[in-house]
Motif scaffolding. Sequence first.
Motif, mmCIF file in Angstrom:
data_model
loop_
_atom_site.group_PDB
_atom_site.id
_atom_site.type_symbol
_atom_site.label_atom_id
_atom_site.label_comp_id
_atom_site.label_asym_id
_atom_site.label_seq_id
_atom_site.Cartn_x
_atom_site.Cartn_y
_atom_site.Cartn_z
ATOM 1 N N GLY A 1 -8.674 5.536 -3.491
ATOM 2 C CA GLY A 1 -7.709 6.537 -3.932
ATOM 3 C C GLY A 1 -8.186 7.956 -3.735
ATOM 4 N N GLN A 2 -9.437 8.128 -3.314
ATOM 5 C CA GLN A 2 -9.981 9.479 -3.141
ATOM 6 C C GLN A 2 -9.369 10.208 -1.945
ATOM 7 O OE1 GLN A 2 -14.137 7.918 -3.092
ATOM 8 N NE2 GLN A 2 -14.545 9.544 -4.572
ATOM 9 N N TYR A 3 -8.947 9.436 -0.940
ATOM 10 C CA TYR A 3 -8.456 10.064 0.289
ATOM 11 C C TYR A 3 -7.074 9.545 0.685
ATOM 12 C CZ TYR A 3 -13.378 11.356 0.720
ATOM 13 O OH TYR A 3 -14.637 11.865 0.483
ATOM 14 N N CYS A 4 -6.341 8.996 -0.269
ATOM 15 C CA CYS A 4 -5.027 8.466 0.093
ATOM 16 C C CYS A 4 -3.921 9.141 -0.702
ATOM 17 C CB CYS A 4 -4.973 6.951 -0.094
ATOM 18 S SG CYS A 4 -4.747 6.392 -1.793
ATOM 19 N N MET A 5 -2.684 8.921 -0.279
ATOM 20 C CA MET A 5 -1.539 9.488 -0.970
ATOM 21 C C MET A 5 -1.461 8.943 -2.395
ATOM 22 S SD MET A 5 1.363 9.341 1.993
ATOM 23 C CE MET A 5 1.173 7.566 2.149
ATOM 24 N N ASN A 6 -1.000 9.786 -3.281
ATOM 25 C CA ASN A 6 -0.871 9.423 -4.689
ATOM 26 C C ASN A 6 0.437 8.667 -4.893
ATOM 27 O OD1 ASN A 6 -1.268 9.367 -7.466
ATOM 28 N ND2 ASN A 6 -0.435 11.419 -7.779
ATOM 29 N N GLY A 7 0.518 7.472 -4.317
ATOM 30 C CA GLY A 7 1.764 6.723 -4.289
ATOM 31 C C GLY A 7 2.175 6.167 -5.647
ATOM 32 N N ILE A 8 3.432 6.386 -6.018
ATOM 33 C CA ILE A 8 3.954 5.816 -7.252
ATOM 34 C C ILE A 8 4.012 4.298 -7.130
ATOM 35 C CG2 ILE A 8 5.904 5.766 -8.854
ATOM 36 C CD1 ILE A 8 4.457 8.490 -8.700
ATOM 37 N N THR A 9 4.492 3.802 -5.987
ATOM 38 C CA THR A 9 4.572 2.355 -5.786
ATOM 39 C C THR A 9 3.176 1.753 -5.734
ATOM 40 O OG1 THR A 9 6.578 2.758 -4.491
ATOM 41 C CG2 THR A 9 5.639 0.540 -4.401
ATOM 42 N N ARG A 10 2.237 2.443 -5.109
ATOM 43 C CA ARG A 10 0.843 1.974 -5.080
ATOM 44 C C ARG A 10 0.327 1.759 -6.503
ATOM 45 N NH1 ARG A 10 -4.406 4.315 -5.545
ATOM 46 N NH2 ARG A 10 -5.943 3.244 -4.232
#
Length: 304
Positions: free
Chosen positions: A219-228
Motif C-alpha cells: 500500500g506504500q506505492y499504490c492507489m488508495n482504492g476504496i474497493t481494495r
Amino acid sequence: MTHGTHNAVEDPRNKDIQIFINGTLYPRDQAKISVFDSGYLVGDGVWEAFRVHQGKMIFIDKHLDRLWQSAKVVGINIPFNREELLQNIQTTLDANEMKNHIHVRIMLTRGIKKTPSQDPRLTISGPNLVIIAEHKTASLETKQKGITLFTSTFRRGSPDYLDPRLNCHSKLHEVQALMQALEAGADEALMLDIHGFVSTCNATNFFMVKNGEVWTSTGQYCMNGITRGNVIELCEDNNIICIQKNFSLFDVYGADEAFVTGSFGGLTPVIKIDGKTIGTGSPGVLTERISKLYQDLIEKEIQQ
C-alpha cells in the motif's frame, strides 16, 4: 471494442444526460469549462468516482473522506460542506432520473487562472465543481472472460514527489503505462514500485492468489482504492488469508489466480500477464468467492 475493467454496456440514455457545473445543470453537449481552468491547464484538481445502486450512493462516506483528504493535500479549499455536495449529487441524479447502475464522477479544480500558469496565486475564481453521472453497467463478458496485463516500464512513484494515494487530475503517468500495455496487445498495465515490487495497475489495484492466500502490495506505492480496502476487510472477516507484502513478478507469474479491483468493475479476473497464463487461464475459485462476498457487501450497503 475496448476491453478492460471500465468496459460498460452501451446505454443510449447517456446522450441526453444533464451535467452539473458550479450549481447549474447543462445538457451534455453544452457542458463546458473554461480553457483557463486549472485542471485543464496543469492538471490541478482532485476527483472521486463511485457507484449508485437502487438509489444508494455506495460507500459514499469513504469516497468523501478521500476527496476531502486529497483537496487538503494539494491546498484546495473546498467552499462547501459534505451535506451540500451530497445534495448537489442528488440533484444531478434526480434531474437525470437515475437510480440504478449509475457511475458518478466528481471533479474539483482549483479554479480559473488569469493566464496560463501553474502558479496558484494567479487563480481568479473559486474552485470549479463538475458532477457527471452516467448510466453504466459493467460488462458481464469482461468478468467472465477476464483481462490481460502487461508490465509497464513506468513505475508508480515515491510518496515524496507524487503520492500514488492522491486522486489528482494529473494522470499522464498512468496513461503512458496504459499506452505501453495496449501497444503490447494487453488490456491494461501492471505497474511496479520504485524498488521493482508489484504495486498496482494503471487504474485498478492488483491482487494475486497463491496456495489459498491472497497477496496484495504493502500500500506504500499504490492507489488508495476504496474497493481494495473493502476486499482486504472482507478477507479478514471471512477467514481468508490476505497479506499486504512486497512481491515481485517472479511470484506473479507463478500465481494460481489474479484479479484487480475498482469502484466501477468491482473484482475483475486477470487471466494472463506479460503473455504468461495465470493459473488455468480462467477466473479462479477464490476470486469468484471474494467477488460474491463483495456483491453481498454492496447489497448490505444498499439496505443501510
